[in-house]
Write a protein that holds these residues in place. Structure first.
Motif, PDB file in Angstrom:
ATOM      1  N   CYS A  13      37.452  45.804  34.882  1.00 27.46           N
ATOM      2  CA  CYS A  13      36.782  44.526  34.285  1.00 27.46           C
ATOM      3  C   CYS A  13      37.646  43.380  34.768  1.00 27.46           C
ATOM      4  O   CYS A  13      38.717  43.674  34.861  1.00 27.46           O
ATOM      5  CB  CYS A  13      37.068  44.730  32.743  1.00 27.46           C
ATOM      6  SG  CYS A  13      36.333  43.412  31.931  1.00 27.46           S
ATOM      7  N   ASN A  15      37.830  40.789  33.159  1.00 23.34           N
ATOM      8  CA  ASN A  15      38.303  39.696  32.051  1.00 23.34           C
ATOM      9  C   ASN A  15      39.416  40.246  31.314  1.00 23.34           C
ATOM     10  O   ASN A  15      39.758  41.175  30.955  1.00 23.34           O
ATOM     11  CB  ASN A  15      37.176  39.829  30.856  1.00 23.34           C
ATOM     12  CG  ASN A  15      37.163  39.161  29.642  1.00 23.34           C
ATOM     13  OD1 ASN A  15      38.410  38.499  29.441  1.00 23.34           O
ATOM     14  ND2 ASN A  15      36.645  39.433  28.674  1.00 23.34           N
ATOM     15  N   CYS A  18      39.958  41.431  27.968  1.00 20.59           N
ATOM     16  CA  CYS A  18      39.232  42.697  27.642  1.00 20.59           C
ATOM     17  C   CYS A  18      40.329  43.810  27.472  1.00 20.59           C
ATOM     18  O   CYS A  18      41.293  44.028  28.190  1.00 20.59           O
ATOM     19  CB  CYS A  18      38.117  43.057  28.817  1.00 20.59           C
ATOM     20  SG  CYS A  18      37.477  44.759  28.433  1.00 20.59           S
ATOM     21  N   ASN A  28      33.879  52.070  31.765  1.00 17.70           N
ATOM     22  CA  ASN A  28      33.339  50.836  30.961  1.00 17.70           C
ATOM     23  C   ASN A  28      32.501  49.831  31.764  1.00 17.70           C
ATOM     24  O   ASN A  28      31.682  49.039  31.433  1.00 17.70           O
ATOM     25  CB  ASN A  28      34.508  50.264  30.427  1.00 17.70           C
ATOM     26  CG  ASN A  28      35.298  49.590  31.566  1.00 17.70           C
ATOM     27  OD1 ASN A  28      35.846  50.210  32.289  1.00 17.70           O
ATOM     28  ND2 ASN A  28      35.880  48.271  31.329  1.00 17.70           N
ATOM     29  N   CYS A  44      30.793  45.078  32.181  1.00 16.09           N
ATOM     30  CA  CYS A  44      31.890  45.811  31.166  1.00 16.09           C
ATOM     31  C   CYS A  44      31.145  46.028  29.938  1.00 16.09           C
ATOM     32  O   CYS A  44      30.751  45.007  29.371  1.00 16.09           O
ATOM     33  CB  CYS A  44      33.007  45.125  31.117  1.00 16.09           C
ATOM     34  SG  CYS A  44      34.529  45.650  29.911  1.00 16.09           S
ATOM     35  N   ILE A  46      32.768  46.798  27.228  1.00 14.55           N
ATOM     36  CA  ILE A  46      33.580  46.758  26.400  1.00 14.55           C
ATOM     37  C   ILE A  46      33.315  45.320  25.860  1.00 14.55           C
ATOM     38  O   ILE A  46      33.216  44.869  24.736  1.00 14.55           O
ATOM     39  CB  ILE A  46      35.020  47.068  26.492  1.00 14.55           C
ATOM     40  CG1 ILE A  46      35.221  48.520  27.120  1.00 14.55           C
ATOM     41  CG2 ILE A  46      35.807  46.738  25.462  1.00 14.55           C
ATOM     42  CD1 ILE A  46      34.724  49.529  26.331  1.00 14.55           C
ATOM     43  N   CYS A  47      33.450  44.130  26.976  1.00 15.16           N
ATOM     44  CA  CYS A  47      33.713  42.967  26.582  1.00 15.16           C
ATOM     45  C   CYS A  47      32.209  42.188  26.984  1.00 15.16           C
ATOM     46  O   CYS A  47      32.170  41.027  26.779  1.00 15.16           O
ATOM     47  CB  CYS A  47      34.647  42.247  27.232  1.00 15.16           C
ATOM     48  SG  CYS A  47      34.637  42.319  28.963  1.00 15.16           S
TER      49      CYS A  47
HETATM   50 ZN   LIG Z   1      35.814  43.941  29.888  1.00 14.63          ZN
END
Ligand SMILES: [Zn+2]
Length: 155
Positions: A13, A15, A18, A28, A44, A46-47
């Motif tokens: 990712c 970010n 994140c 992810n 991603c 997750i975020c």
């Molecule tokens: Zn992320």
């Protein structure tokens, strides 16, 4: 749009905020369609940040996270002045201009990222490119003439 669940090897990712930032092979990152020119988009889970596969070109090796760079470009597109971005983000005007110049040689990629992550319009993106005298996707990059010239026989 339903994201393809196929997890990509070696991708992590972008970010910084994140929980999975920078963690490769963490399950992810999923494929998330392609840009108009066929660059693989990734997301991603997750975020929810969307980015592209060929990450190295614009953002690699910079002090700021790709997320931060994108955010500044998005702020420019939203007609914030360089001075006010400096005030808000603490990033030097020259640095932001440098990013924008680099971004201008990856218009398609950058626009795909900005549009996926920020509520920007075509008009705003065009306005952003005018900072570096670039017209965005509508204008083609200058054609490379070396190839044509090399095969030419002089009269
Ligand atoms: Zn992320």
């Amino acid at each position: 749009m339903k994201a393809n669940r196929l997890v990509l090897a070696g991708m992590s990712c972008w970010n910084k905020d994140c929980p999975d930032y920078g963690l490769a092979d963490h399950g992810n990152i999923v494929k998330y369609g392609r840009t108009r020119k066929g660059t693989q988009r990734l997301k991603c889970t997750i975020c929810e940040m969307v980015f592209v596969e060929n990450r190295g070109t614009v953002f690699y090796g910079r002090h700021h996270s790709p997320r931060e760079i994108l955010e500044c470009l998005a702020m420019l597109a939203e007609r914030n002045s360089l001075a006010s971005i400096h005030r808000i983000k603490g990033i030097k005007e020259e640095t932001i201009m440098d990013w924008l110049c680099k971004a201008a040689s990856h218009v398609e990629e950058i626009e795909a990222l900005l549009l996926a992550n920020y509520p920007l319009t075509r008009v705003q993106l065009d306005a952003m490119w005018t900072y570096v005298g670039h017209k965005g996707e509508k204008a083609d990059a200058p054609k490379n003439l070396i190839g044509a010239a090399s095969g030419e026989v002089l009269p």
